[in-house]
Design an enzyme around this catalytic site. Structure first.
Site, short mmCIF file in Angstrom:
data_model
loop_
_atom_site.label_atom_id
_atom_site.label_comp_id
_atom_site.label_asym_id
_atom_site.label_seq_id
_atom_site.Cartn_x
_atom_site.Cartn_y
_atom_site.Cartn_z
CD GLN A 106 -3.01 -1.17 2.30
OE1 GLN A 106 -2.77 -1.74 3.19
NE2 GLN A 106 -4.04 -0.35 2.15
NE ARG A 122 -0.04 -5.00 11.90
CZ ARG A 122 -1.09 -5.30 10.93
NH1 ARG A 122 -1.98 -4.16 11.14
NH2 ARG A 122 -1.17 -6.01 10.43
CG HIS A 176 -1.12 -6.22 5.33
ND1 HIS A 176 -1.00 -5.63 6.47
CD2 HIS A 176 -2.05 -5.96 4.67
CE1 HIS A 176 -2.22 -4.69 6.33
NE2 HIS A 176 -2.93 -5.07 5.35
CG ASN A 228 -3.45 -7.63 8.04
OD1 ASN A 228 -3.65 -6.82 9.22
ND2 ASN A 228 -3.97 -6.88 7.05
CD GLU A 229 -7.76 -6.85 8.39
OE1 GLU A 229 -8.06 -6.83 6.90
OE2 GLU A 229 -7.87 -5.89 8.72
CG ASN A 287 -6.19 -5.17 12.10
OD1 ASN A 287 -5.29 -4.86 12.95
ND2 ASN A 287 -6.01 -5.63 10.73
CE1 TYR A 298 -9.74 0.77 9.52
CE2 TYR A 298 -9.45 -1.75 9.60
CZ TYR A 298 -8.76 -0.60 9.25
OH TYR A 298 -7.49 -0.54 9.17
CD GLU A 350 -4.92 -3.02 9.80
OE1 GLU A 350 -5.97 -2.53 8.98
OE2 GLU A 350 -4.04 -3.50 8.98
CD1 TRP A 407 -5.85 2.24 7.49
CD2 TRP A 407 -4.15 0.70 7.86
NE1 TRP A 407 -5.31 1.57 6.12
CE2 TRP A 407 -4.33 0.91 6.52
CE3 TRP A 407 -3.16 -0.07 8.17
CZ2 TRP A 407 -3.48 0.18 5.56
CZ3 TRP A 407 -2.16 -0.50 7.41
CH2 TRP A 407 -2.34 -0.51 6.18
CD GLU A 419 -8.74 0.67 1.86
OE1 GLU A 419 -7.36 0.89 2.39
OE2 GLU A 419 -9.30 -0.24 2.11
CD1 TRP A 420 -6.28 -2.93 0.88
CD2 TRP A 420 -4.71 -3.84 -0.20
NE1 TRP A 420 -5.28 -3.20 1.72
CE2 TRP A 420 -4.30 -3.94 1.07
CE3 TRP A 420 -3.98 -4.48 -1.19
CZ2 TRP A 420 -3.04 -4.40 1.22
CZ3 TRP A 420 -2.68 -5.11 -1.03
CH2 TRP A 420 -2.26 -4.77 0.53
C1 PNW Z 1 -7.86 -3.37 6.57
N1 PNW Z 1 -13.96 -5.55 6.15
O1 PNW Z 1 -8.73 -4.30 5.64
C2 PNW Z 1 -6.48 -3.77 6.00
O2 PNW Z 1 -5.58 -4.58 6.98
C3 PNW Z 1 -5.98 -2.60 5.34
O3 PNW Z 1 -4.68 -2.89 4.71
C4 PNW Z 1 -6.70 -1.58 5.09
O4 PNW Z 1 -6.22 -0.65 4.21
C5 PNW Z 1 -7.59 -1.20 5.93
O5 PNW Z 1 -8.33 -2.25 6.72
C6 PNW Z 1 -8.95 -0.19 5.59
O6 PNW Z 1 -9.64 -1.09 4.59
C7 PNW Z 1 -10.07 -4.36 5.79
O7 PNW Z 1 -14.78 -5.73 5.04
C8 PNW Z 1 -10.77 -4.80 4.70
O8 PNW Z 1 -14.56 -5.94 7.18
C9 PNW Z 1 -12.18 -4.87 4.97
C10 PNW Z 1 -12.72 -5.15 5.99
C11 PNW Z 1 -11.85 -4.99 7.36
C12 PNW Z 1 -10.62 -4.78 7.09
#
Ligand code: PNW
Length: 459
Positions: A21, A78, A122, A166-167, A292, A294, A351, A405, A412-413
């Site tokens: 990223q 990180r 990652h 990671n995830e 992580n 969100y 994150e 984060w 962002e992917w």
């Molecule tokens: C994380 N969801 O991704 C990643 O670890 C990061 O690389 C990314 O940039 C960041 O969050 C923000 O998107 C996620 O759908 C992507 O629940 C999707 C989900 C959660 C985390």
């Protein structure tokens, strides 16, 4: 947060990034391509045709970025290592220039008093391994342990906190079930196999660490609380499935040695009977878990693939640019759930953050002449979430650090550069970095060990 928060001595305050990223120059100095270099160059996969070829040019600007971290007073950072910089073919031949890049970065962090947290995977699998089946090939547990071993030998001691994956949920759900992320497969049959091999690889890498490393290693998962939209039996069952799928699918095998029974219900005939000995490999003693966080999810029953559940949008909710509801209480709820379910393992928030509509360019403050990016929504988000972490600590959860984060706006992917999560603004035309108001505010949180959270927002 009923009183002025004061975080424990030694609590780590950091920011997080991932190799693909931010680094750019994905093929520099002998690196091999990864599935993300390939995916980004496949027409139609990336929003606006963006790629990670340049990104934040961190591969060349890492010294400047470490300096910014120091100026903000971060005590931890990180980051992730790109597997195909280290082993261009994924296994076998080591590329010393790839190792040197991360070795220099780690030295610079340590010289500046910043503790490195290194993530081994990652999402940027070497393309050469995808050609051999990638996460669908059982041999990947050995491939991953081989790569991990190279890194442990090179950096253990200087790096004292290691993360295997990671995830894994996003790797599988995005990469093998829905296809929005590399390698872009869409298969109900592949998804459980990829998940299971991710966990076997995690176990193999932890096992190798116990032979080669002397410090700490853990797993990072993305989890979010699922709340039922109503008390109907259908919505309750849908919520249980969603919870098992996202929150328990990886933590249960890693920490308890078995999968939650709902996965069989969700995947049906696509859910295999796994060999019992696999769980001995998967369940290794971990030193910590990284979470992580969100958002949350209010869940109802609905016809959907494969969960038969849907998210209920909250009419009074605040949503970020990625369509995620701002729900700080969910982080405290989740941390308490973690402790109840898995016991007293140390936890890091690895994150947490948000994309908001920050102005696309930093403007000049006419009074001071300084460049500024005003991001009040991000400050509000961070203040409430760090407050929720404090509440969880007060309630007895062993949270050892918080990683925002992200350090920088970045790729962002498959959404490309359209979503800005950084506390530091990046002008992608000039690569100029400008700390946003949130970065200055976070620096004060760090300097005051959290006391700053008790102050009203500066807007
Ligand atoms: C994380 N969801 O991704 C990643 O670890 C990061 O690389 C990314 O940039 C960041 O969050 C923000 O998107 C996620 O759908 C992507 O629940 C999707 C989900 C959660 C985390």
């Amino acid at each position: 947060m009923s009183q002025t928060p004061v975080f424990p001595e030694g609590f780590l305050w950091g920011a997080a990034t991932a190799a693909h990223q931010i680094e750019g120059s994905p093929l520099a100095d002998g690196a091999g391509p990864s599935i993300w270099t390939r995916f980004a160059h496949t027409p139609g996969m990336m929003l606006n045709g963006d790629t990670g070829d340049v990104a934040c040019d961190h591969y060349n600007r890492w010294r400047e970025d470490v300096k910014l971290m120091r100026e903000l007073g971060l005590t931890a950072y990180r980051f992730s290592v790109s597997w195909s910089r280290i082993l261009p073919e994924g296994t076998g031949r080591v590329n010393p220039k790839g190792v040197d890049f991360y070795s220099r970065l780690v030295d610079a962090l340590l010289e500046n008093g910043i503790e490195p947290l290194l993530t081994l995977y990652h999402w940027d699998l070497p393309a050469a391994l995808d050609d051999r089946g990638g996460w669908l090939n059982r041999d990947i547990a050995d491939w991953f342990a081989e790569y991990a071993g190279v890194m442990y030998r090179a950096l253990d001691g200087r790096v004292k906190k290691w993360v295997t994956l990671n995830e894994p949920w996003v790797v599988t759900d995005g990469g093998y079930l829905h296809g929005a992320l590399a390698p872009g497969h869409r298969s109900r049959f592949e998804a459980p196999i990829a998940s299971h091999n991710l966990m076997r690889a995690h176990g193999a890498a932890v096992k190798a660490y116990r032979e080669l490393g002397k410090h700490e290693i853990g797993l990072v998962v993305n989890i979010e609380p699922k709340y039922p939209a109503s008390d109907s039996a259908e919505d309750q069952a849908a919520t249980r499935r969603a919870h098992a799928y996202m929150n328990e699918q990886y933590l249960h095998p890693a920490l308890l040695g078995h999968y939650p029974p709902e996965l069989k219900e969700i995947f049906g005939e696509a859910w295999p009977d796994w060999p019992a000995e696999d769980f001995e490999l998967i369940k290794q003693k971990l030193d910590f878990v990284g979470i992580n966080y969100y958002t949350r999810n209010v869940t109802r029953a609905a016809e959907s693939y494969p969960l038969n559940a849907a998210m209920v949008k909250q009419p009074l909710g605040t949503y970020t640019e990625t369509g995620w509801e701002v729900f700080p209480q969910g982080l405290a709820d989740l941390l308490l759930w973690f402790k109840r379910t898995y016991g007293d393992l140390p936890v890091y928030i690895t994150e947490n953050g948000a994309a908001f509509f920050d102005p696309p360019t930093a403007d000049v403050d006419p009074r001071t002449g300084a460049r500024r990016v005003r991001d009040p929504l991000r400050i509000d988000y961070l203040r409430k979430h760090i407050g929720a972490v404090y509440d969880a600590i007060q309630a007895g959860v062993d949270v050892r650090g918080y990683m925002l984060w992200s350090l920088l706006d970045n790729l962002e992917w498959s959404l490309g550069y359209s979503k800005r999560f950084g506390m530091i603004h990046v002008n992608y035309a000039t690569q100029e970095r400008t700390p946003k108001d949130s970065a200055r505010w976070y620096a004060e949180v760090i300097r005051t060990h959290g006391r700053k959270l008790a102050e009203p927002l500066p807007y």
